[in-house]
Design a protein around this motif. Structure first.
Motif, PDB file in Angstrom:
ATOM      1  N   LEU A 103      45.199  26.061  28.334  1.00 48.26           N
ATOM      2  CA  LEU A 103      43.763  26.183  28.574  1.00 48.26           C
ATOM      3  C   LEU A 103      42.947  26.475  27.315  1.00 48.26           C
ATOM      4  N   ARG A 104      43.379  27.433  26.551  1.00 52.24           N
ATOM      5  CA  ARG A 104      42.584  27.789  25.366  1.00 52.24           C
ATOM      6  C   ARG A 104      42.481  26.596  24.410  1.00 52.24           C
ATOM      7  N   ALA A 105      43.586  25.922  24.174  1.00 47.72           N
ATOM      8  CA  ALA A 105      43.572  24.762  23.276  1.00 47.72           C
ATOM      9  C   ALA A 105      42.681  23.649  23.834  1.00 47.72           C
ATOM     10  N   ARG A 106      42.753  23.417  25.136  1.00 44.28           N
ATOM     11  CA  ARG A 106      41.944  22.351  25.744  1.00 44.28           C
ATOM     12  C   ARG A 106      40.449  22.669  25.717  1.00 44.28           C
ATOM     13  N   HIS A 107      40.116  23.958  25.700  1.00 41.02           N
ATOM     14  CA  HIS A 107      38.707  24.359  25.698  1.00 41.02           C
ATOM     15  C   HIS A 107      38.162  24.621  24.292  1.00 41.02           C
ATOM     16  N   MET A 108      39.030  24.635  23.307  1.00 41.31           N
ATOM     17  CA  MET A 108      38.611  24.962  21.939  1.00 41.31           C
ATOM     18  C   MET A 108      37.505  24.055  21.393  1.00 41.31           C
ATOM     19  N   PRO A 109      37.453  22.761  21.731  1.00 39.37           N
ATOM     20  CA  PRO A 109      36.367  21.922  21.195  1.00 39.37           C
ATOM     21  C   PRO A 109      34.975  22.318  21.699  1.00 39.37           C
ATOM     22  N   PHE A 110      34.912  23.142  22.725  1.00 41.28           N
ATOM     23  CA  PHE A 110      33.640  23.517  23.323  1.00 41.28           C
ATOM     24  C   PHE A 110      33.301  24.957  22.953  1.00 41.28           C
ATOM     25  N   PRO A 111      32.084  25.208  22.465  1.00 36.90           N
ATOM     26  CA  PRO A 111      31.724  26.597  22.146  1.00 36.90           C
ATOM     27  C   PRO A 111      31.576  27.395  23.450  1.00 36.90           C
ATOM     28  N   ILE A 112      32.435  28.375  23.636  1.00 38.86           N
ATOM     29  CA  ILE A 112      32.408  29.203  24.842  1.00 38.86           C
ATOM     30  C   ILE A 112      32.185  30.646  24.419  1.00 38.86           C
ATOM     31  N   THR A 113      31.120  31.234  24.937  1.00 42.34           N
ATOM     32  CA  THR A 113      30.741  32.604  24.596  1.00 42.34           C
ATOM     33  C   THR A 113      31.017  33.536  25.773  1.00 42.34           C
ATOM     34  N   ASN A 114      30.870  34.824  25.539  1.00 41.63           N
ATOM     35  CA  ASN A 114      30.970  35.789  26.638  1.00 41.63           C
ATOM     36  C   ASN A 114      29.936  35.479  27.714  1.00 41.63           C
ATOM     37  N   ARG A 115      28.777  35.044  27.301  1.00 43.94           N
ATOM     38  CA  ARG A 115      27.714  34.691  28.258  1.00 43.94           C
ATOM     39  C   ARG A 115      28.157  33.520  29.141  1.00 43.94           C
ATOM     40  N   HIS A 116      28.815  32.542  28.541  1.00 43.41           N
ATOM     41  CA  HIS A 116      29.342  31.416  29.323  1.00 43.41           C
ATOM     42  C   HIS A 116      30.408  31.888  30.304  1.00 43.41           C
ATOM     43  N   ALA A 117      31.318  32.742  29.840  1.00 41.89           N
ATOM     44  CA  ALA A 117      32.388  33.241  30.711  1.00 41.89           C
ATOM     45  C   ALA A 117      31.787  33.990  31.901  1.00 41.89           C
ATOM     46  N   LYS A 118      30.794  34.816  31.627  1.00 42.21           N
ATOM     47  CA  LYS A 118      30.149  35.583  32.699  1.00 42.21           C
ATOM     48  C   LYS A 118      29.458  34.653  33.701  1.00 42.21           C
ATOM     49  N   ALA A 119      28.770  33.644  33.197  1.00 45.89           N
ATOM     50  CA  ALA A 119      28.083  32.684  34.077  1.00 45.89           C
ATOM     51  C   ALA A 119      29.102  31.892  34.902  1.00 45.89           C
ATOM     52  N   TRP A 120      30.201  31.489  34.262  1.00 49.55           N
ATOM     53  CA  TRP A 120      31.259  30.743  34.954  1.00 49.55           C
ATOM     54  C   TRP A 120      31.803  31.581  36.103  1.00 49.55           C
ATOM     55  N   LEU A 121      32.092  32.834  35.827  1.00 51.82           N
ATOM     56  CA  LEU A 121      32.606  33.731  36.868  1.00 51.82           C
ATOM     57  C   LEU A 121      31.570  33.949  37.973  1.00 51.82           C
ATOM     58  N   GLY A 122      30.304  34.014  37.617  1.00 51.88           N
ATOM     59  CA  GLY A 122      29.248  34.148  38.623  1.00 51.88           C
ATOM     60  C   GLY A 122      29.219  32.952  39.562  1.00 51.88           C
ATOM     61  N   CYS A 123      29.366  31.759  39.005  1.00 55.79           N
ATOM     62  CA  CYS A 123      29.419  30.551  39.840  1.00 55.79           C
ATOM     63  C   CYS A 123      30.662  30.559  40.718  1.00 55.79           C
ATOM     64  N   MET A 124      31.771  31.035  40.182  1.00 60.54           N
ATOM     65  CA  MET A 124      33.002  31.093  40.970  1.00 60.54           C
ATOM     66  C   MET A 124      32.854  32.106  42.109  1.00 60.54           C
ATOM     67  N   GLU A 125      32.184  33.218  41.846  1.00 61.50           N
ATOM     68  CA  GLU A 125      31.959  34.209  42.912  1.00 61.50           C
ATOM     69  C   GLU A 125      31.099  33.602  44.026  1.00 61.50           C
ATOM     70  N   LYS A 126      30.067  32.838  43.658  1.00 60.05           N
ATOM     71  CA  LYS A 126      29.237  32.162  44.664  1.00 60.05           C
ATOM     72  C   LYS A 126      30.075  31.154  45.460  1.00 60.05           C
ATOM     73  N   ALA A 127      30.955  30.446  44.761  1.00 57.71           N
ATOM     74  CA  ALA A 127      31.819  29.466  45.437  1.00 57.71           C
ATOM     75  C   ALA A 127      32.762  30.175  46.405  1.00 57.71           C
ATOM     76  N   MET A 128      33.260  31.333  46.015  1.00 57.80           N
ATOM     77  CA  MET A 128      34.108  32.116  46.914  1.00 57.80           C
ATOM     78  C   MET A 128      33.314  32.564  48.138  1.00 57.80           C
ATOM     79  N   ASP A 129      32.076  32.977  47.916  1.00 58.28           N
ATOM     80  CA  ASP A 129      31.199  33.353  49.035  1.00 58.28           C
ATOM     81  C   ASP A 129      31.029  32.166  49.983  1.00 58.28           C
ATOM     82  N   SER A 130      30.901  30.963  49.412  1.00 58.19           N
ATOM     83  CA  SER A 130      30.617  29.771  50.213  1.00 58.19           C
ATOM     84  C   SER A 130      31.757  29.410  51.165  1.00 58.19           C
ATOM     85  N   VAL A 131      32.972  29.879  50.861  1.00 60.45           N
ATOM     86  CA  VAL A 131      34.109  29.624  51.754  1.00 60.45           C
ATOM     87  C   VAL A 131      34.559  30.916  52.431  1.00 60.45           C
TER      88      VAL A 131
END
Length: 136
Positions: free
Chosen positions: A73-101
């Motif tokens: 995963l880390r190697a596959r994502h390395m070409p993309f700039p990923i910040t703590n803010r991105h990680a937090k937003a990604w997790l927020g979307c995942m939490e909403k997706a979990m709510d949706s099911v």
């Protein structure tokens, strides 16, 4: 098979529930001002790979590895700039997706805990380098 013999993937509801959750997740990603610019307009293939990965990540069949090799995963994502803010937003979307099911309780806690470690492991760029303030 009793509950103790079931994988998290099986407890979640298997393929149907996971596909629904991933589809909903990418709907939230498309609406997220932090994440949307990082993703292509057509998320069909991205969602397919995410479903494969999460199937495997949660103890289901090794679909991702069978088609794409080791996740790295880390190697596959390395070409993309990923910040703590991105990680937090990604997790927020995942939490909403979990709510949706309606994913709740210990299974949700387990999955979000594992995904949190994974999301922050992907961080490869400082929030400051994008002019963003660290939000966590």
């Amino acid at each position: 098979m009793n509950d103790m013999d079931m994988t998290p993937y099986e407890h979640l509801g298997g393929e149907a529930v996971l596909k629904e959750m991933v589809t909903n997740f990418y709907g939230f990603v498309k609406q997220d001002e932090v994440l949307a610019p990082l993703f292509p307009d057509d998320l069909t293939e991205t969602a397919r790979k995410q479903t494969q990965f999460l199937t495997q990540f949660l103890g289901g069949p090794s679909l991702y590895t069978m088609e794409h090799g080791h996740p790295m995963l880390r190697a596959r994502h390395m070409p993309f700039p990923i910040t703590n803010r991105h990680a937090k937003a990604w997790l927020g979307c995942m939490e909403k997706a979990m709510d949706s099911v309606s994913l709740q309780g210990p299974l949700r806690d387990f999955i979000i805990s594992r995904l949190t470690m994974t999301a922050y492991h992907m961080v490869n760029t400082s929030d400051d380098s994008h002019g963003k303030e660290n939000n966590y």
